[in-house]
Design an enzyme around this catalytic site. Structure first.
Site, mmCIF file in Angstrom:
data_model
loop_
_atom_site.group_PDB
_atom_site.id
_atom_site.type_symbol
_atom_site.label_atom_id
_atom_site.label_comp_id
_atom_site.label_asym_id
_atom_site.label_seq_id
_atom_site.Cartn_x
_atom_site.Cartn_y
_atom_site.Cartn_z
ATOM 1 N N CYS A 134 0.844 -1.194 0.000
ATOM 2 C CA CYS A 134 0.000 0.000 0.000
ATOM 3 C C CYS A 134 0.878 1.244 0.000
ATOM 4 O O CYS A 134 2.104 1.170 0.163
ATOM 5 C CB CYS A 134 -0.954 0.020 1.187
ATOM 6 S SG CYS A 134 -0.154 0.306 2.779
ATOM 7 N N CYS A 137 3.071 1.872 3.022
ATOM 8 C CA CYS A 137 4.292 1.050 3.029
ATOM 9 C C CYS A 137 5.408 1.764 2.268
ATOM 10 O O CYS A 137 6.558 1.798 2.706
ATOM 11 C CB CYS A 137 4.019 -0.311 2.387
ATOM 12 S SG CYS A 137 2.783 -1.312 3.230
ATOM 13 N N ASP A 552 0.543 9.041 -32.693
ATOM 14 C CA ASP A 552 1.650 8.667 -33.565
ATOM 15 C C ASP A 552 1.087 8.582 -34.986
ATOM 16 O O ASP A 552 -0.114 8.369 -35.179
ATOM 17 C CB ASP A 552 2.218 7.319 -33.131
ATOM 18 C CG ASP A 552 3.284 6.805 -34.086
ATOM 19 O OD1 ASP A 552 4.218 7.561 -34.389
ATOM 20 O OD2 ASP A 552 3.150 5.656 -34.546
ATOM 21 N N ASP A 749 1.455 2.652 -31.507
ATOM 22 C CA ASP A 749 1.381 1.219 -31.790
ATOM 23 C C ASP A 749 2.743 0.563 -31.885
ATOM 24 O O ASP A 749 2.835 -0.655 -31.972
ATOM 25 C CB ASP A 749 0.624 0.964 -33.090
ATOM 26 C CG ASP A 749 1.424 1.409 -34.314
ATOM 27 O OD1 ASP A 749 2.154 2.419 -34.193
ATOM 28 O OD2 ASP A 749 1.326 0.764 -35.362
ATOM 29 N N ASP A 753 7.211 3.780 -29.478
ATOM 30 C CA ASP A 753 6.243 4.591 -28.760
ATOM 31 C C ASP A 753 6.170 4.215 -27.282
ATOM 32 O O ASP A 753 5.516 4.917 -26.505
ATOM 33 C CB ASP A 753 4.842 4.419 -29.365
ATOM 34 C CG ASP A 753 4.780 4.891 -30.813
ATOM 35 O OD1 ASP A 753 5.424 5.901 -31.129
ATOM 36 O OD2 ASP A 753 4.103 4.231 -31.629
#
Length: 860
Positions: A134, A137, A552, A749, A753
């Protein structure tokens, strides 16, 4: 391919004296105030500043050093900092960064790749942290690490379970860091260098991820198996009146006790242990909430079982049900973290494992990548992956760099050209001199970028952990006051215990724990039906604040492959005959342009085929000599192109690739090819604008080509950023975020990228893209339809609204319910009413989340 001169210029400068992020910000402000400096970014980890100078600006090192000194820091001399210079002996000129180039102190070519840092430079240590689950922590581990003498900065990532420590020189001992972390209740171990053995790194990552998911899955199975009978025993009599006679029998009570005890030992014990460890350090987290809620319900029922009050043993069901639901959430969380880890694994998968090195006897031998040294000569045969970053010494070949640049057309590499490891060699043999190894390589730099950027993202659900640190002590205090108030003042200890128990039970974190996961689960299902995969809840928070969507170009806005878009046929040839002859001639070639033409080939086959790299092909088709290629290719054959030149120039200015065709020694025509925009792209752009979003495009292609595509899809040329090198995309995204004044989404894609997808506030990858892009992105569009992007944004905003409603209800429920329970307004049935109210809160959260299924993503 030659690289353009950088405009504006990029420079780097070592800085001494910085100890924290505030120091870095102070130095940045000082450097930005120097005339001629367009941008300054300071990296605390490497103690270096990256500067971007305006074109034609003349900035001396002394000016920058004075500015840094005026801010209270120091620029070391070139000799003592180990920086090589090549610009007026005063600054380090980065020039155009090659893909993956790291912004760190340059080392002499002869220096080994893993030489320890100089004492004047900070030491950066990476640690694997165990036991975190968490946000609180993370804060405790960071605090523990920063308390170690000599530590400048410590940043801990919950997603990767890693810590990066910046220390003042090599004086800080790893054992001291491990001791500090252990004292905080966690474990630490030196992180493995992923560049040494990529295969082993992938195996270790996948093994650890599978073990974590399997562990939570086993616990969830135990919880379901044991809780289902409890549900039948507890709820069955309410649904089947004939069962009411045995619902409070000793056998049922003892069976419920046995089942709940098994659940408590298997599922609840880790939370109890964690709560005890937090209590020893005077802190609290979600472990404390879970342990309190379940043990109170369990203990209260056990107390009444011992007393023989069998009608009060129904809290066994509450304890078991809460633990099972929370374990379900933990299992989903572990799987989500695994999806993020896949980004690193897929990058490591790309790393070549061996190389063919020239040995002392002049023979080539296969060696592990880790055995290579700078200056080694490596042979790359046709079809092999290039093992290292280096320079071509011998040979010529086409190289598929789509994994790096995203561009579909291979590039020609000759003697003197640079090549990048993990790219794919074409049909030639190359001899390469190794120049960048290990952490210096482009691939390892991509891994670093993706890992660090993924780790920096915050999640909505961590809000619950932050609130828990205050919420739990407050609940404990209220329960204690309730117990003492009713017991000491009113002298009624049994109601005091019931009311205190009601406070603890009604404050159970079930509604808080379900608020985000339920909304995310429903939204994920809705998205899946519309071809959208959303990775984690933090995406929804960022969706609502989006101001800019960056696309892109190649493969995202366009189809990603060249297509014939126009032809010019000279008499006596027609368009069909021109395409048929040219396509037949190109059939034996593997070039992407040739494959686009080969689709038009007829039944005739090519004979006497010959290809000249970078020029074109020639072949005999149906008894006719056909030449297809560049204008230079026809000139070499002595064929005039005067009748074609004017049209060819016009097409080239429209960002088309033009092929000249000659038949039987005479010019026959032109064929124009281009990477066409997807047909739905203009509509997707229009829908995004309708939602008030600005749309931009980023590409590694030349600017005329990028602008031509932008105009076709409806993006203003002022919002086109090209050419942008792969390693510059992440920097450009950061700049756009500052300019936009809000969140930025990146749609891509390709492998190149990946850092930008991870660095954007929301990364969106198309399902037709590379595995790495999909593993890195926050949202994956399973289809190739760009209209899914506006749908994803609408889904994200709706899901965030649901999460907010759920959290508001969960907090209001506690704010109202706890005082009611504390004042004893529930009467003698306080714990029972509290348990029912707790269940109602969970049901309301589930019901509100289920409402998401009614959303129409196509409504704007």
């Amino acid at each position: 391919m030659s690289e353009p001169n950088p405009t504006p210029r990029d420079l780097r400068l070592p800085i001494e004296g910085m100890t924290c992020s505030h120091c870095a910000a102070t130095v940045e402000r000082a450097l930005r105030g120097v005339p001629g400096v367009a941008e300054a970014q300071v990296d605390l980890g490497s103690c270096q500043a990256t500067l971007r100078l305006r074109p034609d600006a003349q900035v001396a090192r002394e000016q920058l050093a004075e500015a840094v000194a005026s801010a209270g820091y120091r620029v070391p001399d070139t000799a003592e900092s180990g920086v090589t210079t090549n610009v007026d002996s005063s600054l380090v000129q980065l020039g155009t960064l090659r893909p993956g180039a790291r912004l760190e102190t340059a080392r002499p070519k002869s220096e080994p790749p893993h030489q320890p840092r100089r004492a004047s430079q900070p030491t950066v240590l990476d640690l694997e942290i165990g036991g975190m689950h968490c946000g609180s922590c993370v804060a405790r581990v960071e605090s523990a690490l920063r308390s170690v003498p000599g530590v400048r900065e410590a940043n801990v990532s919950l997603a990767s379970q890693r810590a990066r420590v910046v220390a003042s020189g090599p004086a800080v001992d790893v054992s001291a860091l491990q001791t500090a972390v252990a004292a905080a209740g966690y474990t630490a171990a030196p992180a493995a260098d992923w560049s040494d053995d990529p295969a082993a790194a992938v195996a270790a990552l996948r093994s650890a991820r599978a073990a974590e998911v399997a562990s939570w899955a086993r616990r969830l199975q135990i919880g379901v198996i044991l809780t289902l009978p409890l549900l039948v025993l507890g709820i069955g009599p309410m649904l089947v009146p004939s069962w009411s006679g045995w619902s409070h029998s000793p056998t049922v009570a003892l069976t419920a006790f046995a089942l709940a005890t098994l659940v408590q030992l298997n599922l609840g014990w880790p939370y109890i242990l964690g709560a005890w460890q937090r209590a020893r350090r005077r802190s609290a987290n979600m472990d404390t909430l879970i342990a309190l809620g379940t043990t109170t319900a369990y203990s209260y029922s056990l107390y009444h079982l011992i007393r023989g009050d069998l009608h009060q043993t129904h809290y066994f069901l509450d304890a078991a049900l809460i633990l099972t639901l929370i374990t379900l959430g933990k299992w989903l969380e572990a799987r989500s973290r695994g999806l993020a880890a896949e980004a690193i694994e897929r990058l490591l998968d790309l790393a070549p494992k061996t190389a063919r090195r020239l040995d002392a006897s002049g023979e080539f031998e296969d060696v592990p990548i880790s055995a290579l040294r700078i200056g080694d000569r490596v042979q790359v045969r046709p079809g092999e992956s290039i093992p290292v970053d280096g320079v071509v010494l011998e040979g010529e070949s086409t190289v598929d760099e789509s994994m790096l640049t995203g561009e579909s057309i291979p590039v020609t590499r000759r003697v003197g050209d640079r090549v990048t490891g993990a790219t794919l060699n074409g049909d030639g043999t190359l001899i390469i001199e190794a120049q960048r190894l290990g952490q210096e390589s482009v691939l390892q730099n991509l891994i670093r970028l993706v890992r660090e950027t993924l780790a920096s993202k915050a999640a909505v659900q961590r809000l619950v952990d932050r609130v828990a640190e205050v919420f739990v002590p407050v609940v404990l205090a209220i329960a204690g006051i309730t117990l003492l108030g009713h017991g000491l003042i009113r002298k009624q200890w049994e109601p005091a215990v019931l009311n205190a128990a009601a406070v603890l039970i009604i404050a159970c974190p079930c509604a808080l724990g379900l608020a985000t996961p339920m909304a995310v689960a429903v939204a994920t299902g809705v998205g899946a039906r519309h071809g959208l995969l959303v990775r984690n809840a933090s995406v929804f928070e960022r969706f609502a604040q989006l101001r800019l969507v960056v696309f892109d170009k190649t493969g995202t806005l366009t189809r990603g492959r060249p297509e014939v878009v126009d032809t010019l046929a000279l008499d006596p040839f027609s368009r069909d005959s021109l395409l048929q002859l040219a396509g037949s001639a190109e059939q034996p070639s593997e070039h992407p342009l040739a494959r686009a033409l080969a689709a038009y080939a007829g039944s005739a086959t090519a004979e006497d085929f010959r290809a000249a790299r970078g020029l074109g092909v020639s072949a005999r088709v149906s008894g006719r000599t056909v030449l297809v290629g560049s204008e230079t290719w026809l000139h070499h054959a002595g064929i005039s192109t005067d009748a074609l030149r004017e049209v060819a120039l016009d097409w080239e200015q429209s960002a088309r690739t033009v092929l000249f065709v000659a038949i039987d020694g005479q010019p026959a025509g032109l064929i124009a090819l281009a990477d066409q925009p997807k047909p739905e792209a203009p509509e997707a752009i229009r829908l995004l604008r309708h939602r008030g979003l600005r749309v931009a495009m980023i590409s590694g292609d030349n600017r005329p080509t990028a602008e031509a595509v932008a105009l076709q899809v409806g993006i203003e040329t002022t919002n086109v950023y090209a050419p942008v090198q792969p390693d510059e995309k992440l920097t450009r995204i950061a700049e756009l975020r500052r300019e936009a004044g809000g969140r930025v989404a990146m749609v891509g894609d390709g492998l190149n990228d990946a850092p930008a997808l991870a660095g954007a506030d929301v990364g969106i990858a198309l399902g037709t893209g590379t595995d790495l892009a999909k593993a890195t992105a926050d949202v994956v569009v399973t289809t190739d339809d760009l209209r899914a992007i506006p749908r994803a944004i609408r889904l994200g905003q709706a899901a965030l609204n649901t999460i907010r409603d759920n959290l508001i209800w969960a907090f209001l429920y506690n704010i109202i319910g706890i005082p009611v329970a504390a004042f004893g307004l529930f009467g003698q049935f306080g714990p029972l009413v509290a348990a029912l109210a707790m269940s109602l809160s969970s049901v309301s959260v589930v019901a509100r989340s289920a409402w998401l299924q009614r959303i129409n993503l196509d409504h704007y």
